[in-house]
Design a protein around this motif. Sequence first.
Motif, PDB file in Angstrom:
ATOM      1  N   HIS A  16     -48.096 -57.458 -86.095  1.00 20.87           N
ATOM      2  CA  HIS A  16     -49.267 -58.271 -85.749  1.00 20.87           C
ATOM      3  C   HIS A  16     -49.428 -59.384 -86.781  1.00 20.87           C
ATOM      4  CE1 HIS A  16     -53.672 -58.174 -84.080  1.00 20.87           C
ATOM      5  NE2 HIS A  16     -53.276 -59.426 -84.352  1.00 20.87           N
ATOM      6  N   LEU A  47     -48.024 -62.270 -82.935  1.00 16.16           N
ATOM      7  CA  LEU A  47     -48.882 -61.762 -81.861  1.00 16.16           C
ATOM      8  C   LEU A  47     -50.024 -62.759 -81.682  1.00 16.16           C
ATOM      9  CD1 LEU A  47     -48.472 -58.978 -80.377  1.00 16.16           C
ATOM     10  CD2 LEU A  47     -50.521 -58.225 -81.573  1.00 16.16           C
ATOM     11  N   GLY A  90     -44.694 -62.138 -79.545  1.00 16.00           N
ATOM     12  CA  GLY A  90     -45.606 -61.360 -78.719  1.00 16.00           C
ATOM     13  C   GLY A  90     -46.911 -62.079 -78.477  1.00 16.00           C
ATOM     14  N   GLU A  92     -51.394 -61.411 -78.171  1.00 15.44           N
ATOM     15  CA  GLU A  92     -52.614 -60.611 -78.253  1.00 15.44           C
ATOM     16  C   GLU A  92     -53.541 -61.119 -77.161  1.00 15.44           C
ATOM     17  OE1 GLU A  92     -56.360 -59.598 -81.253  1.00 15.44           O
ATOM     18  OE2 GLU A  92     -54.603 -60.653 -82.039  1.00 15.44           O
ATOM     19  N   GLU A 114     -44.025 -57.976 -77.453  1.00 17.04           N
ATOM     20  CA  GLU A 114     -45.107 -56.987 -77.396  1.00 17.04           C
ATOM     21  C   GLU A 114     -46.306 -57.639 -76.725  1.00 17.04           C
ATOM     22  OE1 GLU A 114     -45.482 -53.841 -78.340  1.00 17.04           O
ATOM     23  OE2 GLU A 114     -43.996 -53.387 -79.896  1.00 17.04           O
TER      24      GLU A 114
END
Length: 263
Positions: A16, A47, A90, A92, A114
């Motif tokens: 992250h 992220l 990735g 969020e 992700e």
Amino acid sequence: MPDLPLPALDFTSDGHVHTPFCNHAEGSMEEYVQSAISSGITSITFLEHLEANIHWKKRTWLTDELFDTYFTEGGQLQKRYAGRIKIGLGVECGWNLEHRQQLRERLLARNWAEIGISCHFLKIPEHSNHLNLFSRSEEDQQLIIKLGTEELFSRYLNALEEAVEYLPATKLCHLDGAMRHIKGWSLTSRHLKQIDSLLRLMKEKGMKLEINTSGFPLRGEQFPALPILLKARTLGLEFIMGSDAHRPRDVGQEFQRIPALFK
């Protein structure tokens, strides 16, 4: 509680990390990569924030055009640092029930390393802007207190469960991080029941729970708190480490404090 094996935790992987594209982080993507390498991190996953139709005083997420740039620059770094560090790109994804279909379509349109779920904003009917639960701003903090922390946190947990149910995600970010700047509030039995339901749904969906170490400088412990981690471990959820770095030097921050929690 019966004795449980220690969870498998990879402290050489930071799942992250943010970039300046979100409009509230410092440093270039390459500086985060270089900081990770110097800290002994062998895998890093950017992220970045994705939101749909959120109205707030400034943009704290990426537009589709910025995500194009994010993937271009990230792809270049993957080639440049191949063999030295694994770099994932990735997202969020913030939840917005009214625009859930748009969120799902945007997630399915790209190949993410992700997909993390979060919920930073809540719609307050009598206000033109969304309420940012994660904001330090005086305006948001006063509104949180006015509306009531117990009810808002319950709404937040409901939103997370909606998102877990609907979105094609791989993990849940900073579960109890909402209202992190409000002092003197605590989880109620109502919240704990909601968290139990949320964790069980995550287990059913095969999602991981993030251990987010950005909580240490904010409240002296990780997100989520230890009782939630222990409940998740009892249910057999997998964990994933994340620093939530918004500065290059924060990559892998405080990871060394986590093993002792599970001993």
